[in-house]
Design a protein around this motif. Structure first.
Motif, PDB file in Angstrom:
ATOM      1  N   LEU A   1      15.832 -36.224 157.724  1.00  0.00           N
ATOM      2  CA  LEU A   1      15.757 -34.924 157.253  1.00  0.00           C
ATOM      3  C   LEU A   1      16.881 -34.294 156.896  1.00  0.00           C
ATOM      4  CD1 LEU A   1      12.562 -34.625 160.087  1.00  0.00           C
ATOM      5  CD2 LEU A   1      12.769 -35.793 157.876  1.00  0.00           C
ATOM      6  N   LYS A   2      16.720 -33.902 155.999  1.00  0.00           N
ATOM      7  CA  LYS A   2      18.329 -33.098 155.690  1.00  0.00           C
ATOM      8  C   LYS A   2      17.827 -31.289 154.749  1.00  0.00           C
ATOM      9  CE  LYS A   2      21.659 -37.010 156.108  1.00  0.00           C
ATOM     10  NZ  LYS A   2      21.831 -36.490 157.658  1.00  0.00           N
ATOM     11  N   SER A   3      17.038 -32.379 154.255  1.00  0.00           N
ATOM     12  CA  SER A   3      16.202 -30.353 153.351  1.00  0.00           C
ATOM     13  C   SER A   3      14.933 -30.314 154.097  1.00  0.00           C
ATOM     14  CB  SER A   3      16.131 -30.859 151.972  1.00  0.00           C
ATOM     15  OG  SER A   3      15.505 -31.562 151.918  1.00  0.00           O
ATOM     16  N   THR A   4      14.718 -29.225 153.692  1.00  0.00           N
ATOM     17  CA  THR A   4      13.262 -28.671 153.638  1.00  0.00           C
ATOM     18  C   THR A   4      12.203 -29.914 152.907  1.00  0.00           C
ATOM     19  OG1 THR A   4      13.568 -26.398 153.761  1.00  0.00           O
ATOM     20  CG2 THR A   4      11.667 -26.808 153.231  1.00  0.00           C
ATOM     21  N   ARG A   5      12.529 -30.184 151.593  1.00  0.00           N
ATOM     22  CA  ARG A   5      11.989 -30.952 151.308  1.00  0.00           C
ATOM     23  C   ARG A   5      11.610 -32.359 152.085  1.00  0.00           C
ATOM     24  NH1 ARG A   5      12.820 -33.798 145.067  1.00  0.00           N
ATOM     25  NH2 ARG A   5      10.893 -34.452 144.852  1.00  0.00           N
ATOM     26  N   ASP A   6      12.147 -32.666 152.666  1.00  0.00           N
ATOM     27  CA  ASP A   6      12.522 -34.432 153.778  1.00  0.00           C
ATOM     28  C   ASP A   6      11.707 -33.810 155.000  1.00  0.00           C
ATOM     29  OD1 ASP A   6      14.168 -35.247 151.811  1.00  0.00           O
ATOM     30  OD2 ASP A   6      16.349 -34.776 153.013  1.00  0.00           O
TER      31      ASP A   6
END
Length: 89
Positions: A47-52
């Protein structure tokens, strides 16, 4: 419309209680199994970004739903066999 007898009312209440108990156990076990699988796979590492994160939420929900819905046949079997033992006269 026929009214239910006291025995029938008691039986229906017992069936609802049994179904509620079985569903409560199923929820607890499905949550535990889902969390165990998420922990074992270390699902939060990617989970690196908001999209992830936004993709992770429905994936986790589906994982839990799959586990919970798989308990439906067993719940029906348990409650149905319990209903068969009750006197409905």
């Amino acid at each position: 419309m026929a009214l239910l007898s006291q025995t029938e009312i008691s039986n229906w209440m017992a069936l609802y209680a049994a179904a509620g108990l079985c569903c409560g156990i199923a929820v607890t076990l499905s949550i535990a199994a889902s969390l165990s699988e998420l922990y074992r796979e270390r699902a939060w590492v990617g989970l690196k970004s908001t999209r992830d994160v936004l993709r992770f939420i429905p994936k986790t929900w589906w994982l839990w739903q799959k586990r919970y819905l798989l308990s439906t046949p067993m719940t029906l079997l348990i409650v149905g066999s319990f209903a068969a033992t009750l006197s409905w006269n």
